[in-house]
Design a protein around this motif. Structure first.
Motif, PDB file in Angstrom:
ATOM      1  N   CYS A  24      11.370   7.407  12.566  1.00  0.00           N
ATOM      2  CA  CYS A  24      10.339   7.126  11.584  1.00  0.00           C
ATOM      3  C   CYS A  24      10.427   8.126  10.431  1.00  0.00           C
ATOM      4  O   CYS A  24      10.274   7.778   9.262  1.00  0.00           O
ATOM      5  CB  CYS A  24       9.000   7.232  12.293  1.00  0.00           C
ATOM      6  N   VAL A 104       7.463  -1.231   6.904  1.00  0.00           N
ATOM      7  CA  VAL A 104       6.888   0.099   7.157  1.00  0.00           C
ATOM      8  C   VAL A 104       7.887   1.185   6.763  1.00  0.00           C
ATOM      9  O   VAL A 104       7.524   2.175   6.127  1.00  0.00           O
ATOM     10  CB  VAL A 104       6.487   0.258   8.643  1.00  0.00           C
ATOM     11  N   TYR A 111       3.344   8.184   4.657  1.00  0.00           N
ATOM     12  CA  TYR A 111       2.542   7.038   5.092  1.00  0.00           C
ATOM     13  C   TYR A 111       3.060   6.448   6.391  1.00  0.00           C
ATOM     14  O   TYR A 111       2.311   6.076   7.272  1.00  0.00           O
ATOM     15  CB  TYR A 111       2.543   5.948   4.015  1.00  0.00           C
ATOM     16  N   ARG A 112       4.384   6.375   6.511  1.00  0.00           N
ATOM     17  CA  ARG A 112       4.886   5.641   7.672  1.00  0.00           C
ATOM     18  C   ARG A 112       4.710   6.417   8.980  1.00  0.00           C
ATOM     19  O   ARG A 112       4.521   5.813  10.026  1.00  0.00           O
ATOM     20  CB  ARG A 112       6.329   5.186   7.468  1.00  0.00           C
ATOM     21  N   ILE A 115       1.182   5.919  10.242  1.00  0.00           N
ATOM     22  CA  ILE A 115       1.056   4.517  10.676  1.00  0.00           C
ATOM     23  C   ILE A 115       1.721   4.333  12.037  1.00  0.00           C
ATOM     24  O   ILE A 115       1.167   3.710  12.947  1.00  0.00           O
ATOM     25  CB  ILE A 115       1.665   3.566   9.616  1.00  0.00           C
ATOM     26  N   TYR A 116       2.891   4.925  12.180  1.00  0.00           N
ATOM     27  CA  TYR A 116       3.596   4.819  13.470  1.00  0.00           C
ATOM     28  C   TYR A 116       2.761   5.441  14.587  1.00  0.00           C
ATOM     29  O   TYR A 116       2.553   4.850  15.649  1.00  0.00           O
ATOM     30  CB  TYR A 116       4.962   5.513  13.378  1.00  0.00           C
ATOM     31  N   GLY A 146      -1.327   3.903   3.024  1.00  0.00           N
ATOM     32  CA  GLY A 146      -0.195   3.225   3.642  1.00  0.00           C
ATOM     33  C   GLY A 146      -0.496   1.760   3.870  1.00  0.00           C
ATOM     34  O   GLY A 146       0.316   0.882   3.608  1.00  0.00           O
ATOM     35  N   ARG A 147      -1.707   1.537   4.332  1.00  0.00           N
ATOM     36  CA  ARG A 147      -2.098   0.146   4.578  1.00  0.00           C
ATOM     37  C   ARG A 147      -2.171  -0.635   3.279  1.00  0.00           C
ATOM     38  O   ARG A 147      -1.759  -1.792   3.214  1.00  0.00           O
ATOM     39  CB  ARG A 147      -3.449   0.109   5.291  1.00  0.00           C
ATOM     40  N   LEU A 150       1.223  -1.454   2.368  1.00  0.00           N
ATOM     41  CA  LEU A 150       1.744  -2.497   3.250  1.00  0.00           C
ATOM     42  C   LEU A 150       1.172  -3.859   2.882  1.00  0.00           C
ATOM     43  O   LEU A 150       1.849  -4.870   2.936  1.00  0.00           O
ATOM     44  CB  LEU A 150       1.368  -2.201   4.702  1.00  0.00           C
TER      45      LEU A 150
ATOM     46  N   LEU B   6       2.753  -5.033  14.055  1.00  0.00           N
ATOM     47  CA  LEU B   6       2.852  -3.610  13.733  1.00  0.00           C
ATOM     48  C   LEU B   6       2.870  -2.783  15.020  1.00  0.00           C
ATOM     49  O   LEU B   6       3.578  -1.790  15.136  1.00  0.00           O
ATOM     50  CB  LEU B   6       1.655  -3.220  12.862  1.00  0.00           C
TER      51      LEU B   6
END
Lengths: 173, 398
Positions: A24, A104, A111-112, A115-116, A146-147, A150, B6
């Motif tokens: 990631c 992503v 951001y990723r 999120i991960y 991040g969202r 996305l 996700l």
């Protein structure tokens, strides 16, 4: 130092989570493997035993994150564009065949990674904050941004269902 | 639906069995190699420990006014790549401040990005956790003096006041950035916070005691291809000698930057020795007794002037000689005045005494190579005079 057999079983227990975190951060198989290897070196050098499996996992995730950030900041990444040196070019391997992962992974690291950790690993914001040494408010805003990013991608892709709902849920967590 | 996806997006991200084995094997081999190396190089580690002990001792006695072995480094880098907020108008420069008061605790490294808008004569300052930032134990505090210096060069007279107003910050010697400013800085360079653990610092210190040994550097931080030197020449053709203090763990990652010592005279002597060495190299000679004597005299003079150095004659010769051997060029030298222990806590004096540094900075700020000597000399003279009238807190001297 920990016994090598102990380290091997710890490695086996957490390798997937660690590797995904490294991937990631680093965005390709080769660099993720390097970061992973450095993390295992740190594990092999560790003097004290872990108190629990959670402790193990938390420590490893933190070390791996630090290691990735160190690699990302490494001088030759900063300074030289390796594309200009075809003789050193390596074919990077990636997993981005599946659409959502590719979206992503196209986000910036800041951001990723949250999120991960939030969506995939199921960590709470407070835990992510602890692991990454970043304030909770920053994690929240990184998740939010991040969202948003996305969402733009998803809109372009024509599928938004389910995403907005989860968005609301994050703040309350 | 997407959220579910996700949740499973990383399912395919898995190591192959071969990859797993390779990582494990390499990691084990690396640890064994390190252990062997420690055994073989006990000498270096002992030196490292001795240095560390001295510095800890220095940290203890420093508050009493004996600022033994304290040294502050202020380095300037080529403009780092930042997104232009207003294309064409702003230029960004990075300054790295490292103030070291002791080994383990009070190691303060700061980086700020100075953004200069020449048209509007404005300067913005942002704090950035930088790849050269080692430990920010006073996180949020930065040294203002170098910024002030840059501000003057940029043509903005009251830079400290400007920064205070702009960022709504107190005008003390150190500036505490608020969250918004930090967020801005982080966004600006997409940076990440650095959080090395104390034991890692210790590792780096031991490592850094392997002074100027390229082979060791490569072993310690192997690069993708061994033929790629860690000090590759920058794309614009600059190669620079950097003589960072030997505790600075990233010294080989700092390129096009020069260093830093306590007096203008010192820099002058070093540059002349460097030139002398280049001639010797051309003649196929090694560092002569004369060179050693010159450096010894330099250190003696410094001592008499109440300045201290933690370099030995032979170490300095090694550093310079290696630089000569590799055909490095001095493109900039900045000189740093010595600060007492109290001021070391995040604040310091930055005095650019050597024209090279001014040229270097001027080239950034005026955006053109230092080609027109007369014009450059004039600019430098003016800015230098200006700067001499400012103290390290950015106040105009009476």
């Amino acid at each position: 130092m920990l016994d090598e057999r102990d380290v091997l079983s710890i490695y086996t227990r957490h390798k997937n989570a660690l590797y995904r975190l490294c991937y990631c951060y680093m965005g390709n198989v080769q660099d993720a493997s390097d970061a992973m290897q450095n993390t295992i070196v740190k594990l092999l050098e560790r003097e004290q035993a872990f108190e629990s499996v959670e402790h193990e996992r938390g420590w490893l995730m933190k070390v791996a994150a630090n290691e990735c950030r160190r690699l990302l900041k490494h001088w030759w990444r900063k300074r030289e564009d390796l594309d200009e040196y075809p003789e050193y070019a390596v074919q990077e391997e990636r997993y981005e065949e599946n659409g959502i992962l590719s979206m992503v992974m196209s986000l910036s690291v800041k951001y990723r990674v949250p999120i991960y950790m939030y969506y995939y690993e199921g960590y709470a914001v407070a835990e992510i904050s602890q692991l990454l040494h970043v304030k909770e408010s920053t994690i929240l805003s990184q998740l939010r941004r991040g969202r948003q990013k996305l969402k733009v991608e998803l809109e372009a892709d024509g599928d938004l269902s389910g995403f907005a709902h989860r968005q609301k849920g994050v703040e309350g967590k | 639906m997407r959220e579910e996806k996700l949740k499973s997006a990383w399912d395919d991200v898995q190591m192959t069995r071969k990859q797993e084995d390779r990582i494990w094997r390499h990691a084990r081999a690396e640890v064994h190699k390190k252990m062997n190396r420690k055994g073989k190089h006990w000498r270096f580690l002992s030196i490292g420990s001795a240095i560390a002990s001295c510095m800890i001792l220095a940290a203890v006695i420093a508050p009493m006014g004996l600022s033994l072995m304290n040294q502050q480094s202020v380095m300037a880098e080529y403009p780092i790549e930042l997104p232009e907020s207003e294309p064409g108008a702003w230029k960004h420069y990075a300054l790295i401040h490292s103030a070291k008061a002791s080994v383990m605790k009070d190691v303060n490294h700061f980086t700020s990005v100075i953004s200069v808008n020449e048209e509007q004569k404005e300067i913005k300052l942002t704090y950035v956790p930088h790849h050269l930032t080692l430990v920010s134990c006073n996180e949020g505090t930065i040294c203002t003096s170098a910024v002030t210096f840059m501000g003057y060069l940029g043509g903005l007279e009251n830079v400290t006041e400007y920064l205070g107003t702009q960022l709504n910050l107190p005008l003390e010697g150190s500036i505490a950035l608020n969250d918004d400013a930090r967020e801005l800085a982080i966004d600006l360079v997409d940076g990440v916070t650095v959080d090395f653990a104390a034991d890692e610092v210790s590792d780096y210190l031991n490592y850094s005691s392997l002074l100027w040994n390229p082979q060791k550097e490569l072993e310690t931080y192997p690069v993708a291809d061994p033929s790629v030197k860690p000090w590759m020449e920058s794309r614009d053709g600059y190669r620079t000698v950097y003589w960072c203090d030997e505790y600075f763990p990233y010294r080989n990652q700092v390129r096009d930057v020069y260093e830093v010592h306590q007096s203008a005279r010192c820099i002058e002597v070093i540059v002349s020795v460097f030139e002398e060495m280049k001639e010797m190299k051309a003649e196929g000679l090694k560092a002569s007794k004369m060179v050693r004597q010159v450096i010894r005299n330099l250190f003696r003079d410094m001592e008499e002037a109440g300045m201290e150095t933690d370099l030995e004659t032979e170490q300095l010769i090694d550093v310079l000689w290696q630089a000569v051997r590799d055909d490095y060029q001095v493109t900039g030298v900045c000189n740093l005045s010595y600060c007492d222990a109290i001021e070391m806590q995040g604040i310091g004096c930055f005095v650019a005494d050597w024209t090279g540094m001014l040229e270097y900075v001027a080239e950034f700020l005026y955006g053109e190579p230092v080609g027109n000597e007369a014009e450059t000399a004039k600019i430098l003279e003016e800015t230098y005079e200006q700067y001499q009238n400012i103290d390290h807190r950015g106040n105009r001297r009476e």
